[in-house]
Motif scaffolding. Structure first.
Motif, PDB file in Angstrom:
ATOM      1  N   THR A  29      13.858  -2.257   6.327  1.00 13.08           N
ATOM      2  CA  THR A  29      14.094  -1.010   7.052  1.00 13.08           C
ATOM      3  C   THR A  29      12.952  -0.028   6.872  1.00 13.08           C
ATOM      4  OG1 THR A  29      15.325  -0.133   5.167  1.00 13.08           O
ATOM      5  CG2 THR A  29      16.604  -1.241   6.914  1.00 13.08           C
ATOM      6  N   GLU A  30      11.952  -0.430   6.118  1.00 11.74           N
ATOM      7  CA  GLU A  30      10.772   0.414   5.928  1.00 11.74           C
ATOM      8  C   GLU A  30       9.570  -0.478   5.652  1.00 11.74           C
ATOM      9  OE1 GLU A  30      10.777   2.389   1.791  1.00 11.74           O
ATOM     10  OE2 GLU A  30      12.896   2.125   2.283  1.00 11.74           O
ATOM     11  N   PHE A  31       8.402   0.146   5.618  1.00 13.42           N
ATOM     12  CA  PHE A  31       7.176  -0.611   5.389  1.00 13.42           C
ATOM     13  C   PHE A  31       7.198  -1.238   3.999  1.00 13.42           C
ATOM     14  CE2 PHE A  31       5.653   2.440   8.635  1.00 13.42           C
ATOM     15  CZ  PHE A  31       5.240   1.520   9.578  1.00 13.42           C
ATOM     16  N   ILE A  32       6.531  -2.397   3.888  1.00 17.86           N
ATOM     17  CA  ILE A  32       6.410  -3.084   2.602  1.00 17.86           C
ATOM     18  C   ILE A  32       4.938  -3.219   2.245  1.00 17.86           C
ATOM     19  CG2 ILE A  32       8.596  -4.328   2.856  1.00 17.86           C
ATOM     20  CD1 ILE A  32       6.904  -6.822   3.660  1.00 17.86           C
ATOM     21  N   LEU A  33       4.703  -3.401   0.945  1.00 11.42           N
ATOM     22  CA  LEU A  33       3.331  -3.607   0.479  1.00 11.42           C
ATOM     23  C   LEU A  33       2.938  -5.065   0.692  1.00 11.42           C
ATOM     24  CD1 LEU A  33       3.427  -1.654  -2.912  1.00 11.42           C
ATOM     25  CD2 LEU A  33       2.424  -0.905  -0.736  1.00 11.42           C
ATOM     26  N   PRO A  34       1.723  -5.304   1.174  1.00 12.51           N
ATOM     27  CA  PRO A  34       1.260  -6.689   1.273  1.00 12.51           C
ATOM     28  C   PRO A  34       1.099  -7.256  -0.137  1.00 12.51           C
ATOM     29  CG  PRO A  34      -0.298  -5.160   2.314  1.00 12.51           C
ATOM     30  CD  PRO A  34       0.750  -4.348   1.643  1.00 12.51           C
ATOM     31  N   GLY A  35       1.419  -8.509  -0.302  1.00  7.49           N
ATOM     32  CA  GLY A  35       1.272  -9.136  -1.620  1.00  7.49           C
ATOM     33  C   GLY A  35       2.339 -10.170  -1.840  1.00  7.49           C
ATOM     34  N   GLY A  36       2.727 -10.324  -3.099  1.00  2.22           N
ATOM     35  CA  GLY A  36       3.749 -11.298  -3.463  1.00  2.22           C
ATOM     36  C   GLY A  36       3.147 -12.523  -4.091  1.00  2.22           C
ATOM     37  N   SER A  37       3.609 -13.677  -3.665  1.00  2.00           N
ATOM     38  CA  SER A  37       3.089 -14.937  -4.187  1.00  2.00           C
ATOM     39  C   SER A  37       1.660 -15.143  -3.674  1.00  2.00           C
ATOM     40  CB  SER A  37       3.978 -16.096  -3.722  1.00  2.00           C
ATOM     41  OG  SER A  37       3.843 -16.297  -2.320  1.00  2.00           O
ATOM     42  N   LYS A  38       0.992 -16.114  -4.254  1.00  2.00           N
ATOM     43  CA  LYS A  38      -0.369 -16.414  -3.804  1.00  2.00           C
ATOM     44  C   LYS A  38      -0.379 -16.768  -2.321  1.00  2.00           C
ATOM     45  CE  LYS A  38      -2.982 -18.686  -6.621  1.00  2.00           C
ATOM     46  NZ  LYS A  38      -3.705 -19.726  -7.398  1.00  2.00           N
ATOM     47  N   THR A  39       0.575 -17.577  -1.894  1.00  2.83           N
ATOM     48  CA  THR A  39       0.645 -17.959  -0.483  1.00  2.83           C
ATOM     49  C   THR A  39       0.944 -16.751   0.387  1.00  2.83           C
ATOM     50  OG1 THR A  39       1.376 -20.191  -1.076  1.00  2.83           O
ATOM     51  CG2 THR A  39       1.784 -19.474   1.188  1.00  2.83           C
ATOM     52  N   GLY A  40       1.937 -15.961  -0.003  1.00  3.48           N
ATOM     53  CA  GLY A  40       2.309 -14.776   0.777  1.00  3.48           C
ATOM     54  C   GLY A  40       1.180 -13.767   0.870  1.00  3.48           C
ATOM     55  N   ALA A  41       0.518 -13.506  -0.252  1.00  2.00           N
ATOM     56  CA  ALA A  41      -0.589 -12.541  -0.259  1.00  2.00           C
ATOM     57  C   ALA A  41      -1.747 -13.034   0.605  1.00  2.00           C
ATOM     58  CB  ALA A  41      -1.053 -12.287  -1.687  1.00  2.00           C
ATOM     59  N   ASN A  42      -2.050 -14.323   0.535  1.00  2.83           N
ATOM     60  CA  ASN A  42      -3.124 -14.873   1.368  1.00  2.83           C
ATOM     61  C   ASN A  42      -2.777 -14.782   2.852  1.00  2.83           C
ATOM     62  OD1 ASN A  42      -5.289 -15.645  -0.359  1.00  2.83           O
ATOM     63  ND2 ASN A  42      -4.098 -17.391  -1.068  1.00  2.83           N
ATOM     64  N   LEU A  43      -1.529 -15.011   3.190  1.00  5.76           N
ATOM     65  CA  LEU A  43      -1.118 -14.885   4.591  1.00  5.76           C
ATOM     66  C   LEU A  43      -1.176 -13.430   5.060  1.00  5.76           C
ATOM     67  CD1 LEU A  43       1.756 -17.506   4.621  1.00  5.76           C
ATOM     68  CD2 LEU A  43      -0.292 -17.549   6.088  1.00  5.76           C
ATOM     69  N   GLN A  44      -0.860 -12.483   4.182  1.00  6.12           N
ATOM     70  CA  GLN A  44      -0.991 -11.067   4.542  1.00  6.12           C
ATOM     71  C   GLN A  44      -2.458 -10.734   4.811  1.00  6.12           C
ATOM     72  OE1 GLN A  44       1.013  -8.767   5.393  1.00  6.12           O
ATOM     73  NE2 GLN A  44       2.978  -9.067   4.395  1.00  6.12           N
ATOM     74  N   TYR A  45      -3.351 -11.280   3.996  1.00  7.07           N
ATOM     75  CA  TYR A  45      -4.772 -11.035   4.219  1.00  7.07           C
ATOM     76  C   TYR A  45      -5.226 -11.663   5.546  1.00  7.07           C
ATOM     77  CZ  TYR A  45      -9.657 -10.204   3.335  1.00  7.07           C
ATOM     78  OH  TYR A  45     -10.953  -9.761   3.444  1.00  7.07           O
ATOM     79  N   ALA A  46      -4.738 -12.859   5.828  1.00  7.59           N
ATOM     80  CA  ALA A  46      -5.054 -13.500   7.113  1.00  7.59           C
ATOM     81  C   ALA A  46      -4.582 -12.619   8.271  1.00  7.59           C
ATOM     82  CB  ALA A  46      -4.410 -14.892   7.187  1.00  7.59           C
ATOM     83  N   ARG A  47      -3.439 -11.968   8.094  1.00  4.81           N
ATOM     84  CA  ARG A  47      -2.916 -11.049   9.121  1.00  4.81           C
ATOM     85  C   ARG A  47      -3.910  -9.928   9.401  1.00  4.81           C
ATOM     86  NH1 ARG A  47      -1.168  -6.186   8.534  1.00  4.81           N
ATOM     87  NH2 ARG A  47      -0.954  -6.379   6.283  1.00  4.81           N
ATOM     88  N   THR A  48      -4.535  -9.389   8.364  1.00  6.64           N
ATOM     89  CA  THR A  48      -5.496  -8.297   8.581  1.00  6.64           C
ATOM     90  C   THR A  48      -6.738  -8.798   9.306  1.00  6.64           C
ATOM     91  OG1 THR A  48      -6.652  -8.492   6.438  1.00  6.64           O
ATOM     92  CG2 THR A  48      -4.667  -7.099   6.513  1.00  6.64           C
ATOM     93  N   ILE A  49      -7.141 -10.031   9.036  1.00 11.81           N
ATOM     94  CA  ILE A  49      -8.274 -10.613   9.759  1.00 11.81           C
ATOM     95  C   ILE A  49      -7.895 -10.809  11.222  1.00 11.81           C
ATOM     96  CG2 ILE A  49      -9.845 -12.582   9.932  1.00 11.81           C
ATOM     97  CD1 ILE A  49      -9.479 -12.963   6.872  1.00 11.81           C
ATOM     98  N   ALA A  50      -6.647 -11.222  11.469  1.00 10.11           N
ATOM     99  CA  ALA A  50      -6.182 -11.382  12.855  1.00 10.11           C
ATOM    100  C   ALA A  50      -6.207 -10.045  13.582  1.00 10.11           C
ATOM    101  CB  ALA A  50      -4.779 -11.986  12.883  1.00 10.11           C
ATOM    102  N   ARG A  51      -5.846  -8.964  12.910  1.00 11.59           N
ATOM    103  CA  ARG A  51      -5.879  -7.637  13.538  1.00 11.59           C
ATOM    104  C   ARG A  51      -7.311  -7.238  13.899  1.00 11.59           C
ATOM    105  NH1 ARG A  51      -1.262  -6.605  15.799  1.00 11.59           N
ATOM    106  NH2 ARG A  51       0.440  -6.136  14.397  1.00 11.59           N
ATOM    107  N   ARG A  52      -8.248  -7.495  12.988  1.00 12.82           N
ATOM    108  CA  ARG A  52      -9.661  -7.189  13.290  1.00 12.82           C
ATOM    109  C   ARG A  52     -10.153  -8.055  14.444  1.00 12.82           C
ATOM    110  NH1 ARG A  52     -13.664  -9.658  10.470  1.00 12.82           N
ATOM    111  NH2 ARG A  52     -12.505  -9.489   8.533  1.00 12.82           N
ATOM    112  N   THR A  53      -9.750  -9.301  14.432  1.00  6.14           N
ATOM    113  CA  THR A  53     -10.112 -10.209  15.516  1.00  6.14           C
ATOM    114  C   THR A  53      -9.602  -9.673  16.846  1.00  6.14           C
ATOM    115  OG1 THR A  53     -10.110 -12.084  13.997  1.00  6.14           O
ATOM    116  CG2 THR A  53      -9.898 -12.571  16.353  1.00  6.14           C
TER     117      THR A  53
END
Length: 184
Positions: A106-130
Motif C-alpha cells: 500500500t506504499e512504496f518499498i525499498l529496493p533490496g532483499g535477497s541477492k536475486t531480488g536486489a539484482n532484479l531491482q537494479y535491472a529494473r532501474t537499467i530498464a527505466r534508463r533504457t
C-alpha cells in the motif's frame, strides 16, 4: 571461421550502424542500443546469482535476454518488428500472475532483499534508463514503434514484480520506504 572481436573502425569515436553509416558513439540510436545491451548483460548477472529457491526463474529471464536481442533488431533493421503487442500482453499476463501470489503493498518499498531480488531491482532501474533513451531516440531522431516503447515500459514493471516475487520465494519481506517513528 572465427568471429573477429575488434574491427578498428571505432578508434576515433565513431561506430558503424547496420546501414553502413558512420555515426558518433554518442548517437541516440547507439545510446539506446548500449542501454539495452547493459540491461541484457545485467540480466546475466541476475542469472549468475540466482538463489536456489529462484532457479525456476532461469528460463524466464533468459527469454527476456532473447527478447532484448529482438528489440535491438527492431531498432536497427527496417521492417523488423518482433517486439510488439503480443510480447507486451505476455508481460502483462505474467505481471498479473506473479502479483496475485504476493502480499499487497500500500506504499512504496525499498529496493533490496535477497541477492536475486536486489539484482532484479537494479535491472529494473537499467530498464527505466533504457526506456528514457528509447523515448529520446523516438522523439528526436528515429521513430520507434509503439510496441517497442510499450514493451520496455512494461519490462521495468515486470522486473519490479519479479524482484518482489524473488524476495517472496527467498523469504524476505518488503521493507516500507517510510520508517515508522517510535515515541520514546
Amino acid at each position: 571461421m572465427t568471429l573477429k572481436i575488434y574491427t578498428k573502425v571505432g578508434d576515433k569515436g565513431f561506430t558503424k550502424q547496420v546501414t553502413g553509416k558512420m555515426v558518433p558513439k554518442y548517437d541516440l540510436q547507439i545510446e539506446a542500443l548500449g542501454n539495452i545491451d547493459e540491461l541484457q548483460s545485467y540480466l546475466g548477472v541476475v542469472l549468475a546469482n540466482l538463489s536456489s529457491k529462484c532457479e525456476n526463474l532461469r528460463q524466464e529471464i533468459q527469454d527476456l535476454q532473447r527478447n532484448l536481442y529482438l528489440l535491438q533488431s527492431d531498432i536497427v533493421v527496417k521492417r523488423h518488428n518482433d517486439i510488439g503487442e503480443t510480447k507486451v500482453k505476455e508481460l502483462e499476463k505474467r505481471i498479473d500472475e506473479l502479483n496475485g501470489k504476493l502480499p499487497q503493498i500500500t506504499e512504496f518499498i525499498l529496493p533490496g532483499g535477497s541477492k536475486t531480488g536486489a539484482n532484479l531491482q537494479y535491472a529494473r532501474t537499467i530498464a527505466r534508463r533504457t526506456e528514457r533513451s528509447m523515448v529520446k531516440l523516438s522523439c528526436e531522431q528515429q521513430k520507434l514503434s509503439a510496441g517497442n516503447l510499450e514493451y520496455i515500459n512494461r519490462l521495468s514493471d515486470y522486473l519490479f514484480i519479479l524482484a518482489r516475487y524473488a524476495n517472496f520465494l527467498d523469504g524476505y519481506k518488503d521493507v516500507k520506504s517510510k520508517q515508522n517513528k517510535h515515541l520514546s
